[in-house]
Design a protein around this motif. Structure first.
Motif, mmCIF file in Angstrom:
data_model
loop_
_atom_site.group_PDB
_atom_site.id
_atom_site.type_symbol
_atom_site.label_atom_id
_atom_site.label_comp_id
_atom_site.label_asym_id
_atom_site.label_seq_id
_atom_site.Cartn_x
_atom_site.Cartn_y
_atom_site.Cartn_z
ATOM 1 N N VAL A 1 0.839 -1.197 0.000
ATOM 2 C CA VAL A 1 0.000 0.000 0.000
ATOM 3 C C VAL A 1 0.878 1.253 0.000
ATOM 4 C CG1 VAL A 1 -1.755 1.293 1.289
ATOM 5 C CG2 VAL A 1 -1.934 -1.192 1.078
ATOM 6 N N GLU A 2 1.972 1.240 0.777
ATOM 7 C CA GLU A 2 2.918 2.358 0.755
ATOM 8 C C GLU A 2 3.484 2.557 -0.643
ATOM 9 O OE1 GLU A 2 6.021 2.046 3.686
ATOM 10 O OE2 GLU A 2 4.578 1.461 5.230
ATOM 11 N N ASN A 3 3.826 1.458 -1.306
ATOM 12 C CA ASN A 3 4.353 1.556 -2.666
ATOM 13 C C ASN A 3 3.302 2.102 -3.629
ATOM 14 O OD1 ASN A 3 6.948 0.650 -2.044
ATOM 15 N ND2 ASN A 3 6.365 -1.486 -2.280
ATOM 16 N N PHE A 4 2.037 1.725 -3.425
ATOM 17 C CA PHE A 4 0.964 2.292 -4.233
ATOM 18 C C PHE A 4 0.857 3.794 -4.011
ATOM 19 C CE2 PHE A 4 -1.053 -1.953 -4.877
ATOM 20 C CZ PHE A 4 -1.163 -1.868 -6.254
ATOM 21 N N HIS A 5 1.014 4.221 -2.755
ATOM 22 C CA HIS A 5 0.995 5.660 -2.472
ATOM 23 C C HIS A 5 2.092 6.369 -3.262
ATOM 24 C CE1 HIS A 5 -1.955 6.618 0.608
ATOM 25 N NE2 HIS A 5 -1.686 5.471 1.204
ATOM 26 N N LEU A 6 3.264 5.775 -3.280
ATOM 27 C CA LEU A 6 4.395 6.358 -3.989
ATOM 28 C C LEU A 6 4.119 6.429 -5.492
ATOM 29 C CD1 LEU A 6 7.262 7.434 -3.704
ATOM 30 C CD2 LEU A 6 8.086 5.102 -3.861
ATOM 31 N N ILE A 7 3.630 5.346 -6.062
ATOM 32 C CA ILE A 7 3.330 5.306 -7.499
ATOM 33 C C ILE A 7 2.205 6.282 -7.821
ATOM 34 C CG2 ILE A 7 2.437 3.857 -9.358
ATOM 35 C CD1 ILE A 7 3.884 1.486 -7.905
ATOM 36 N N PHE A 8 1.175 6.302 -6.988
ATOM 37 C CA PHE A 8 0.054 7.217 -7.194
ATOM 38 C C PHE A 8 0.542 8.663 -7.183
ATOM 39 C CE2 PHE A 8 -3.619 9.734 -5.888
ATOM 40 C CZ PHE A 8 -4.617 9.221 -6.713
ATOM 41 N N HIS A 9 1.442 8.976 -6.249
ATOM 42 C CA HIS A 9 2.002 10.328 -6.161
ATOM 43 C C HIS A 9 2.754 10.693 -7.436
ATOM 44 C CE1 HIS A 9 4.022 13.856 -4.584
ATOM 45 N NE2 HIS A 9 5.179 13.306 -4.878
ATOM 46 N N LEU A 10 3.595 9.777 -7.908
ATOM 47 C CA LEU A 10 4.394 10.065 -9.099
ATOM 48 C C LEU A 10 3.532 10.188 -10.352
ATOM 49 C CD1 LEU A 10 7.442 7.676 -8.525
ATOM 50 C CD2 LEU A 10 7.401 10.164 -8.259
ATOM 51 N N VAL A 11 2.595 9.275 -10.521
ATOM 52 C CA VAL A 11 1.830 9.204 -11.768
ATOM 53 C C VAL A 11 0.647 10.167 -11.763
ATOM 54 C CG1 VAL A 11 0.468 7.681 -13.245
ATOM 55 C CG2 VAL A 11 2.561 6.836 -12.201
ATOM 56 N N LYS A 12 -0.157 10.131 -10.720
ATOM 57 C CA LYS A 12 -1.396 10.912 -10.713
ATOM 58 C C LYS A 12 -1.199 12.343 -10.229
ATOM 59 C CE LYS A 12 -4.235 7.629 -12.013
ATOM 60 N NZ LYS A 12 -5.042 7.692 -13.206
#
Length: 112
Positions: free
Chosen positions: A56-67
């Motif tokens: 979930v932390e990694n999703f937060h990171l990816i979401f931050h970068l992409v979205k």
């Protein structure tokens, strides 16, 4: 001594719960799972994906970068591979600053 309720941490989250956290479709979660090697969900006997808090932390990171920052998937993949630690640190700083801003806005609104 007053009773203090202990905070229970979840070991796993379903794909639906993760999608709801980010307000996205489950198909995007599955797609990012394939695109980013830092997300490795466990699967139960039925094949259901079970995401750890680290996922979930990694999703937060990816979401931050992409979205939020508007990076392409390739750009986000490259950034995570080249300097993962710096990216995580920058994300944490931005998250803390957002929390501080929310707190300050709440204080300002309560003063009025």
């Amino acid at each position: 001594m007053p009773y203090k309720e202990q905070k229970v941490e979840r070991l796993f989250y379903s794909i639906g719960e993760v999608a709801e956290m980010f307000n996205v479709n489950t198909s995007l979660i599955r797609f990012w799972e394939k695109e980013f090697d830092i997300i490795k969900p466990h699967k139960n006997k039925k094949g259901n994906r079970l995401f750890t808090p680290k996922d979930v932390e990694n999703f937060h990171l990816i979401f931050h970068l992409v979205k939020e920052k508007g990076m392409t998937l390739k750009g986000a993949q490259k950034k995570l591979k080249e300097n993962h630690d710096d990216t995580v640190n920058n994300f944490e700083v931005v998250s803390k600053l957002k929390d501080i801003r929310e707190l300050l806005v709440e204080i300002r609104d309560n003063i009025d």
